[in-house]
Every structure is written in C-alpha cells, then in structure tokens.
Scaffold this motif. Structure first.
Motif, PDB file in Angstrom:
ATOM      1  N   LYS A   1      73.289  47.768   5.266  1.00  0.00           N
ATOM      2  CA  LYS A   1      71.869  47.674   4.905  1.00  0.00           C
ATOM      3  C   LYS A   1      71.186  49.000   5.202  1.00  0.00           C
ATOM      4  O   LYS A   1      71.472  49.642   6.205  1.00  0.00           O
ATOM      5  N   PRO A   2      70.223  49.416   4.352  1.00  0.00           N
ATOM      6  CA  PRO A   2      69.475  50.642   4.639  1.00  0.00           C
ATOM      7  C   PRO A   2      68.597  50.449   5.881  1.00  0.00           C
ATOM      8  O   PRO A   2      68.003  49.393   6.078  1.00  0.00           O
ATOM      9  N   SER A   3      68.539  51.483   6.715  1.00  0.00           N
ATOM     10  CA  SER A   3      67.758  51.396   7.951  1.00  0.00           C
ATOM     11  C   SER A   3      66.279  51.617   7.673  1.00  0.00           C
ATOM     12  O   SER A   3      65.903  52.450   6.848  1.00  0.00           O
ATOM     13  N   LEU A   4      65.442  50.845   8.364  1.00  0.00           N
ATOM     14  CA  LEU A   4      63.996  50.938   8.189  1.00  0.00           C
ATOM     15  C   LEU A   4      63.335  50.881   9.560  1.00  0.00           C
ATOM     16  O   LEU A   4      63.637  49.996  10.357  1.00  0.00           O
ATOM     17  N   LEU A   5      62.454  51.829   9.828  1.00  0.00           N
ATOM     18  CA  LEU A   5      61.671  51.849  11.058  1.00  0.00           C
ATOM     19  C   LEU A   5      60.276  51.326  10.740  1.00  0.00           C
ATOM     20  O   LEU A   5      59.596  51.868   9.874  1.00  0.00           O
ATOM     21  N   LEU A   6      59.855  50.274  11.436  1.00  0.00           N
ATOM     22  CA  LEU A   6      58.527  49.674  11.258  1.00  0.00           C
ATOM     23  C   LEU A   6      57.727  49.904  12.532  1.00  0.00           C
ATOM     24  O   LEU A   6      58.153  49.502  13.617  1.00  0.00           O
ATOM     25  N   VAL A   7      56.584  50.589  12.396  1.00  0.00           N
ATOM     26  CA  VAL A   7      55.762  50.895  13.568  1.00  0.00           C
ATOM     27  C   VAL A   7      54.331  50.420  13.313  1.00  0.00           C
ATOM     28  O   VAL A   7      53.643  50.929  12.430  1.00  0.00           O
ATOM     29  N   ASP A   8      53.912  49.420  14.090  1.00  0.00           N
ATOM     30  CA  ASP A   8      52.557  48.878  13.987  1.00  0.00           C
ATOM     31  C   ASP A   8      52.206  48.268  15.324  1.00  0.00           C
ATOM     32  O   ASP A   8      53.043  47.609  15.939  1.00  0.00           O
ATOM     33  N   ASP A   9      50.976  48.466  15.795  1.00  0.00           N
ATOM     34  CA  ASP A   9      50.585  47.949  17.106  1.00  0.00           C
ATOM     35  C   ASP A   9      50.175  46.477  17.076  1.00  0.00           C
ATOM     36  O   ASP A   9      50.029  45.862  18.127  1.00  0.00           O
ATOM     37  N   ASP A  10      50.044  45.892  15.900  1.00  0.00           N
ATOM     38  CA  ASP A  10      49.723  44.474  15.780  1.00  0.00           C
ATOM     39  C   ASP A  10      51.041  43.695  15.815  1.00  0.00           C
ATOM     40  O   ASP A  10      51.799  43.683  14.843  1.00  0.00           O
ATOM     41  N   GLU A  11      51.308  43.060  16.946  1.00  0.00           N
ATOM     42  CA  GLU A  11      52.602  42.410  17.158  1.00  0.00           C
ATOM     43  C   GLU A  11      52.892  41.314  16.130  1.00  0.00           C
ATOM     44  O   GLU A  11      54.005  41.214  15.616  1.00  0.00           O
ATOM     45  N   THR A  12      51.905  40.503  15.806  1.00  0.00           N
ATOM     46  CA  THR A  12      52.110  39.425  14.840  1.00  0.00           C
ATOM     47  C   THR A  12      52.443  39.996  13.460  1.00  0.00           C
ATOM     48  O   THR A  12      53.409  39.567  12.819  1.00  0.00           O
ATOM     49  N   PHE A  13      51.656  40.961  13.015  1.00  0.00           N
ATOM     50  CA  PHE A  13      51.897  41.602  11.723  1.00  0.00           C
ATOM     51  C   PHE A  13      53.289  42.232  11.698  1.00  0.00           C
ATOM     52  O   PHE A  13      54.036  42.098  10.736  1.00  0.00           O
ATOM     53  N   ARG A  14      53.649  42.913  12.790  1.00  0.00           N
ATOM     54  CA  ARG A  14      54.942  43.587  12.885  1.00  0.00           C
ATOM     55  C   ARG A  14      56.087  42.584  12.786  1.00  0.00           C
ATOM     56  O   ARG A  14      57.066  42.811  12.071  1.00  0.00           O
ATOM     57  N   THR A  15      55.967  41.456  13.465  1.00  0.00           N
ATOM     58  CA  THR A  15      57.019  40.436  13.443  1.00  0.00           C
ATOM     59  C   THR A  15      57.176  39.832  12.050  1.00  0.00           C
ATOM     60  O   THR A  15      58.289  39.710  11.532  1.00  0.00           O
ATOM     61  N   VAL A  16      56.057  39.478  11.426  1.00  0.00           N
ATOM     62  CA  VAL A  16      56.094  38.864  10.088  1.00  0.00           C
ATOM     63  C   VAL A  16      56.648  39.851   9.062  1.00  0.00           C
ATOM     64  O   VAL A  16      57.523  39.502   8.257  1.00  0.00           O
ATOM     65  N   LEU A  17      56.157  41.082   9.087  1.00  0.00           N
ATOM     66  CA  LEU A  17      56.615  42.081   8.127  1.00  0.00           C
ATOM     67  C   LEU A  17      58.078  42.434   8.361  1.00  0.00           C
ATOM     68  O   LEU A  17      58.843  42.615   7.405  1.00  0.00           O
ATOM     69  N   SER A  18      58.487  42.484   9.610  1.00  0.00           N
ATOM     70  CA  SER A  18      59.883  42.776   9.939  1.00  0.00           C
ATOM     71  C   SER A  18      60.810  41.725   9.315  1.00  0.00           C
ATOM     72  O   SER A  18      61.808  42.068   8.677  1.00  0.00           O
ATOM     73  N   ARG A  19      60.463  40.462   9.478  1.00  0.00           N
ATOM     74  CA  ARG A  19      61.273  39.375   8.894  1.00  0.00           C
ATOM     75  C   ARG A  19      61.309  39.472   7.366  1.00  0.00           C
ATOM     76  O   ARG A  19      62.350  39.295   6.739  1.00  0.00           O
ATOM     77  N   ALA A  20      60.144  39.745   6.782  1.00  0.00           N
ATOM     78  CA  ALA A  20      60.066  39.830   5.316  1.00  0.00           C
ATOM     79  C   ALA A  20      60.917  40.984   4.784  1.00  0.00           C
ATOM     80  O   ALA A  20      61.587  40.855   3.750  1.00  0.00           O
TER      81      ALA A  20
END
Length: 179
Positions: A6-25
C-alpha cells in the motif's frame, strides 16, 4: 502471489476525532496511514520513513502545517501533499503551493476529495476563481495576521490597526461568512 504494498500516507491534524475518521477512510481507499497530532510529532515519523502522500492541517498547536510541507518536500520532492484548512485564504494557498504542496483544500473535505486532489497539479487559483473573497473576509484575515504577528496581544494589535481595543474585540467575536 505477493500482495501489492500500500502507498504510505502521513496524516497530520490536531483534531483527534477528524484524524481518526479520516485515517480509517483513507485506509479503506488503499493507503497505509501513519497519523500524528502535530508537526512536532510528524517530523520524526516523516524523517524515518518519507511518505508517498501527505494530508496536513494548516493551523495546529505548535508549528504550522506550512513548516511540514517544506520539510516533506525537502525529504522527497515527489511526495504528493494536500493541505487542509478551515481558514482558507489565497495567501496561504499560494504559500503552501510554493513550499511544495500538490493541492490546497478547505475543510470540510472528505476522503474522496482528498484522494482526487492527489491527482491534480498545483494550481492555487483554481479553488478561488468561482468566489472571490469578500471585504469582510479580507479584513478578518488581515486582523488575524496582525494579531498573530503581535503574539495574540489585543491591545498591541489595536494600536497597529489604529482601532479602539473594544472595536477590535467585537470584530474578533464575529466571523465573516465562509469561516
């Protein structure tokens, strides 16, 4: 048969809920996601394993996402970077693109919009041609910029803007349409 990496992706956001949801998506869309809550947390992760893709929030506690755009671009100029922000402006869009971002999106952006943005070439003006910023919006951005330059000191900002302190506080309490 060996499964494709899988291609690697770094997700950086200080909103934990948004980060978790977007990470799963994004994981459901085929990415190997590494998430961080700040630029300071993300830098060692990126240095150890430069990502192929990155989704970065602009405004976070600590350093700005723009700092990370520059560092990621220095680590690997081929990294596809999408800058997300709830505080979109032409100035920050142009700055993000100059530093190496692929695309600049206003929040809320969903995972499909982000994945589509990875495929677009950098064009800072494309997001803003349809609807130019209002005078209220431009004033708000200018006040915010001067306020940041003065370490969030309301009195010093009011003096520089030649405005009464209470007037400035009233303007700061209001948010222009689109913010």
């Amino acid at each position: 048969m060996i499964p494709a990496e899988k291609p690697s992706l770094l997700l950086v956001d200080d909103d934990e809920t948004f980060r978790t949801v977007l990470s799963r998506a994004l994981e459901k869309r085929g990415f190997a996601v590494t998430a961080a809550g700040s630029v300071e947390q993300a830098l060692p992760l990126a240095s150890a394993n430069p990502p192929e893709y990155a989704v970065l929030d602009l405004k976070m506690e600590g350093a700005s996402g723009l700092v990370l755009v520059q560092k990621l671009h220095e680590l690997d100029p081929a990294t596809r970077i999408v800058m997300l922000t709830g505080y979109a402006s032409i100035a920050t869009a142009v700055e993000a693109i100059k530093l190496g971002a692929t695309q600049y999106l206003s929040k809320p952006a969903n995972a499909d919009e982000i994945v589509a943005a990875f495929g677009h070439s950098a064009n800072a003006d494309a997001q803003f041609e349809a609807q130019p910023a209002s005078v209220e919006r431009l004033e708000w951005e200018h006040i915010q910029r001067v306020l940041r330059e003065n370490g969030d000191n309301i009195s010093a900002t009011a003096r520089i803007l030649n405005m009464h302190r209470r007037t400035l506080q009233r303007k700061l309490a209001k948010r222009p349409v689109g913010l």
